[in-house]
Design an enzyme around this catalytic site. Sequence first.
Site, PDB file in Angstrom:
ATOM      1  N   ASP A 164      34.231  32.841 -13.679  1.00  0.00           N
ATOM      2  CA  ASP A 164      33.341  33.955 -14.034  1.00  0.00           C
ATOM      3  C   ASP A 164      31.889  33.584 -13.755  1.00  0.00           C
ATOM      4  O   ASP A 164      31.436  32.496 -14.126  1.00  0.00           O
ATOM      5  CB  ASP A 164      33.472  34.300 -15.515  1.00  0.00           C
ATOM      6  CG  ASP A 164      34.856  34.804 -15.872  1.00  0.00           C
ATOM      7  OD1 ASP A 164      35.527  35.380 -14.987  1.00  0.00           O
ATOM      8  OD2 ASP A 164      35.273  34.624 -17.027  1.00  0.00           O
ATOM      9  N   ASP A 193      37.076  34.944 -10.116  1.00  0.00           N
ATOM     10  CA  ASP A 193      37.534  35.831 -11.181  1.00  0.00           C
ATOM     11  C   ASP A 193      36.488  36.919 -11.407  1.00  0.00           C
ATOM     12  O   ASP A 193      36.051  37.566 -10.469  1.00  0.00           O
ATOM     13  CB  ASP A 193      37.820  35.034 -12.452  1.00  0.00           C
ATOM     14  CG  ASP A 193      38.711  35.788 -13.430  1.00  0.00           C
ATOM     15  OD1 ASP A 193      39.106  36.933 -13.136  1.00  0.00           O
ATOM     16  OD2 ASP A 193      39.017  35.247 -14.495  1.00  0.00           O
ATOM     17  N   ASP A 197      32.123  39.047 -17.794  1.00  0.00           N
ATOM     18  CA  ASP A 197      33.260  39.200 -18.706  1.00  0.00           C
ATOM     19  C   ASP A 197      32.847  39.017 -20.163  1.00  0.00           C
ATOM     20  O   ASP A 197      32.001  38.179 -20.490  1.00  0.00           O
ATOM     21  CB  ASP A 197      34.336  38.166 -18.385  1.00  0.00           C
ATOM     22  CG  ASP A 197      35.209  38.585 -17.214  1.00  0.00           C
ATOM     23  OD1 ASP A 197      34.850  39.561 -16.523  1.00  0.00           O
ATOM     24  OD2 ASP A 197      36.249  37.932 -16.988  1.00  0.00           O
ATOM     25  N   ARG A 246      37.731  46.939 -12.101  1.00  0.00           N
ATOM     26  CA  ARG A 246      37.056  46.455 -13.312  1.00  0.00           C
ATOM     27  C   ARG A 246      35.538  46.627 -13.235  1.00  0.00           C
ATOM     28  O   ARG A 246      34.788  45.665 -13.178  1.00  0.00           O
ATOM     29  CB  ARG A 246      37.392  44.994 -13.595  1.00  0.00           C
ATOM     30  CG  ARG A 246      38.865  44.722 -13.768  1.00  0.00           C
ATOM     31  CD  ARG A 246      39.120  43.276 -14.198  1.00  0.00           C
ATOM     32  NE  ARG A 246      40.548  43.015 -14.375  1.00  0.00           N
ATOM     33  CZ  ARG A 246      41.051  41.874 -14.807  1.00  0.00           C
ATOM     34  NH1 ARG A 246      40.244  40.864 -15.114  1.00  0.00           N
ATOM     35  NH2 ARG A 246      42.353  41.710 -14.933  1.00  0.00           N
TER      36      ARG A 246
END
Length: 527
Positions: A164, A193, A197, A246
């Site tokens: 991330d 990834d 997040d 996302r």
Amino acid sequence: MKRRNALRLHAVLVTTGVAGIAAAVLTGLPSPDASAATGAATGYAAQNGGTTGGAGGTTVRATTGTQIHAALCGRAAGDTPIVIEVEGTINHGNTTKVSGGSCNTAADRIELKEISNVTIVGVGAGATFDQLGIHIRDSSNIILQNLTVRNVKKSGSPLSNGGDAISMESSVRNVWADHLTLEASGGESEGYDGLFDMKDDTQFVTLSYSTLSNSGRGGLIGSSETDTGNSFITFHHNLYSNIDSRVPLLRGGVAHIYNNSYVSLNESGINSRAGAKALVENNHFKNSKDVLGTFYTSATGYWQARGNVLDNVTWSATSAENRPAGPAMTSTTTVSVPYTYTLDGADCVPSIVSRTAGANKGLKVSTGGCATTAPVTSAPVPVPSVTSAAPVPSGTSAAPATSAPAPGGTNLSLGAGADGSSKASGSSYGNVRDGNTATQWSPNGATGSVSVKWGVATTVSRVVVRPGTIGTIGAWQLINGDTGAVLRSGTGAGTITFPATAVKKLTFAVTGATGTPSVSELETYAS
């Protein structure tokens, strides 16, 4: 005081024995390019007492990851305010673990763990975190501004932060991420990834004026269908470009998503699931697929959509695990937010975002009406402008409470619990509800918050703030700790009245002060 703090921190850095730390430049002066006072937190990051980062603390210049960690470890305590100005490229080669009583760092990432009141801002020629992610855990009141984070991997080499670019987890509160450039060079199969997040109890976060690009995953809120305690997140004036999905993925909680530009969402867009509620307004979607809905799950989420522009957007058929919102973009719930904001028209969002979003754009922001300006670079500690569903009346600026009798009735604070954002040495949160004006609470710095809390909802309509013996309380907000809504705002100590409200937690947040402010009693009354 700031000069003494800077000298003390410089001594700590020099004596750590870590190569390169002594080269850090410490200064009490703002950078000509950006500073902690540039702009003010917006959206949900301005709630829950606000997000001011390291405002009022020592300023440190860092050119390596090790120097960033050393600055955190060199503070007097984990909540001592600090502004870390970063210039140059931060990577694995110049980042090591540093130990200390006010930090908990790691060698493979920039670790902001179990700390508070920190600003990390890019200055000068810019700050790039190359293949090295930023991890925020068990922390609060953090500002990340004017930074580039790129190509962070979870597989292959080098590894950092689970892949991330920026991640938050485990009881994180009040993070403002602003004017960032977050980018990858592919999806999970290439070793990357998420770009942004949040999971495991992360709340009151705003991502603004940032670009997220060339990634399989933009970001998530909640790591699984049962991780639904993450909430109160705002996304505005961001550019999402060439992202598979996302943008974000929401599991539970409430999100406000407005004035963002989305280009080339390849598989799906805003994915509201597991009971999440999203207010999606005045965004611009172009050359994209399934830009809003519930995808890849039977755990339905909800949305309120209004004012969005769709330019060459395609939609999949509805199925058991895919429920696109389009083509009609019909709302499935209503969502209200407890703050004021100014919308740009969706038609001009691509232009506004192209001029403002990302690192090294001069920290320009929208003024509404499709115009932009650069923020004031020497503003005082900001007081966010916030309202609930109805306009919030101005706060009461009364004479000092010590010169006026308390209102009649029972002081509900007696016997209640207490907590807060920080506390100076020798003070305690519990001192504000012990009935003793000889004891007091002070924040660790010029701003901070203290709360009174009850085990069950308690109706309150009046608060008496009795000042302590040091400092002078300037601007303040009285906040419903259950919802983050501001009940009143004003200046000075005294009596505050507001419509009767049932709360489990009531927060008094000092957002401006002369010296270090203090509160001897925070009395609460039903009438």
